[in-house]
Design a protein around this motif. Sequence first.
Motif: not given
Length: 347
Positions: A230-243, A207-209, A138-147
Amino acid sequence: MTGNQYSGNLVEKPQLNSETPIRVGAEFAGTFLVTFALFVVGTLGQVLYGANVFFVAVATGLAYAAGSALFGRVSGGHFNPAVTVAAVFTGKTAWLEGIFYVIAQVLGAVASAAIVVNFLPVSKTVTSSMWLTSAVNGFEAGSVSNSMLSQASITFSVTMAIILEIIAGLIVVGAAVSTLRQNGEADKQHVLYSGIAYGIGAAITFPVTGAGLNPARSTGIAIFAQNKGLTQEPLQQLWVFWICPILAAAIVALVIIITNMIRASYASKLAASDSQEEDLDFVESDEVVYSSESPEYSSEKDSEEAEKIVEQSDAEQPLTSQEQADAEVSDEKSKSKSDSDKGIESD
């Protein structure tokens, strides 16, 4: 078709054959093992001993290298839909077989994620979100570095996530496809290059995704991490990791195709130049030289031999009686004239 046939710059390969189920099965098994290792590192490793970027990069590289070593000679060791897309575009994998590859890869990742997520121990103090934060992409709120970043009121944006995933995808897909033979099998460098490429890609993006790099890997864990707090639902950001990986695959394939076209054009011009030089070697002067095997030489030689035969025949032919009489008269006249000349000289 019974083998690879070239049509222009593309390779037409058999779509399906008796070995297709074996290769598809190898892609399922290989993807299952690779993603299982990645999910274990991302969950148990992070919670129990605080896996850092270096640890994740090394583990990712070793996981893909091990999978390639096991199944590379069978299916090519793709384990990644982006690699399969690039292999299809460059003619190293038939498009219909490529579809089955992608399906097998996604199913393998889903199966491994189901096992890992459903067997994670949870309690009120150790929740599912604690296990899964570093395993999902994930990214933004879904990033592993978000906390950590949220304390400074900053986040890694979607733009940064896209850029890093594309760059890492170019490295991963480029290394994987360039070490595939034209028949789709992995060569001797595939294991090493793939392991190094995935390690570098993970170090760039973790660190980012969380180090996506692989649409199947991202999909498998996103499905079972959904609604886990989770802070961010993974399926909502999944499109980035396909495109991003697919775009990287298209770029790599385009570069390979253009490079092959340039090489083919250069080789064609070189062959044409060599052919012209060979033709010029035969024309050294305007003089016509007959060889002993040429038809002109043969006819000229035959004519000379014929004239010799006629002359020899004329020389050997016997004289007739009339010709002999004329010859005797001519001899007597010559003798009389000779005697007369001698008398005049004596006077």
